[in-house]
Design a protein around this motif. Sequence first.
Motif, PDB file in Angstrom:
ATOM      1  N   CYS A 216       0.703   4.040  -2.887  1.00 33.99           N
ATOM      2  CA  CYS A 216       0.388   5.427  -2.545  1.00 33.99           C
ATOM      3  C   CYS A 216       1.508   6.372  -2.993  1.00 33.99           C
ATOM      4  CB  CYS A 216       0.118   5.564  -1.051  1.00 33.99           C
ATOM      5  SG  CYS A 216      -1.474   4.864  -0.545  1.00 33.99           S
TER       6      CYS A 216
ATOM      7  N   THR B  73      -7.371  -0.630   3.049  1.00 31.67           N
ATOM      8  CA  THR B  73      -8.073   0.429   2.332  1.00 31.67           C
ATOM      9  C   THR B  73      -8.371   1.597   3.264  1.00 31.67           C
ATOM     10  OG1 THR B  73      -9.031  -1.194   0.826  1.00 31.67           O
ATOM     11  CG2 THR B  73     -10.088   0.958   0.913  1.00 31.67           C
TER      12      THR B  73
ATOM     13  N   LEU C   8      -5.694   2.404  -7.517  1.00 27.84           N
ATOM     14  CA  LEU C   8      -5.194   1.408  -6.563  1.00 27.84           C
ATOM     15  C   LEU C   8      -5.705   0.025  -6.938  1.00 27.84           C
ATOM     16  CD1 LEU C   8      -5.541   2.971  -2.994  1.00 27.84           C
ATOM     17  CD2 LEU C   8      -3.451   2.316  -4.156  1.00 27.84           C
TER      18      LEU C   8
ATOM     19  N   LEU D 263      -7.024   7.615  -6.629  1.00 24.97           N
ATOM     20  CA  LEU D 263      -7.210   6.446  -5.766  1.00 24.97           C
ATOM     21  C   LEU D 263      -7.866   5.288  -6.505  1.00 24.97           C
ATOM     22  CD1 LEU D 263      -8.310   8.071  -2.392  1.00 24.97           C
ATOM     23  CD2 LEU D 263      -6.109   7.021  -2.942  1.00 24.97           C
TER      24      LEU D 263
ATOM     25  N   LEU E 146       0.833  -1.200   0.000  1.00 27.67           N
ATOM     26  CA  LEU E 146       0.000   0.000   0.000  1.00 27.67           C
ATOM     27  C   LEU E 146       0.869   1.251   0.000  1.00 27.67           C
ATOM     28  CD1 LEU E 146      -2.849   1.217   0.049  1.00 27.67           C
ATOM     29  CD2 LEU E 146      -2.710   1.192   2.550  1.00 27.67           C
TER      30      LEU E 146
ATOM     31  N   THR F 187      -5.564   4.230   3.528  1.00 26.68           N
ATOM     32  CA  THR F 187      -5.108   4.899   2.317  1.00 26.68           C
ATOM     33  C   THR F 187      -4.999   6.409   2.480  1.00 26.68           C
ATOM     34  OG1 THR F 187      -6.085   3.146   0.988  1.00 26.68           O
ATOM     35  CG2 THR F 187      -5.551   5.181  -0.154  1.00 26.68           C
TER      36      THR F 187
END
Length: 152
Positions: free
Chosen positions: A94, A130, A121, A118, A90, A133
Amino acid sequence: MDNNTIINQVVNQAYNDLTGLIDLKATALGGYFGIIIPESRLEELMPFVDKIINGVYEKFCHILSASITDDDMEFIIYKSFCYNKPSKDLIEDCFKIVNDDIKNKQSSNTTTTLLKSLSSLPQKYNEEDTSKTLDTIFDILLDYYSIIKITK
């Protein structure tokens, strides 16, 4: 006051509050949502939450695009200012979103939409990841802000 004025005021206050964390060497207990949307105004601002969060993101990307370099982006190590503990994947995804949006700002001054970014993703994340995020994205932005703050 019209809606855009309200949104702009909240965006500017949220940006100042978030960057103040770096200036004060403080942490955000509980994440960034409460800093961006003050609990005392949550009900009033609920219809504008997406626009406010996107406005803060856009402001960070705009300011960072003028100062952050590819070297800064390549060599930064993730640090959380809110005790966020996302997965390594993640974090990497990001970073890609933030870096791409800043680079797009540097080259074309296009408007960045966090919700659209987003959506890129991967669907591989569980609900817990999630939920991290937004904090991960703003951790990265604050990491970058701390770099440009030092060099100013």
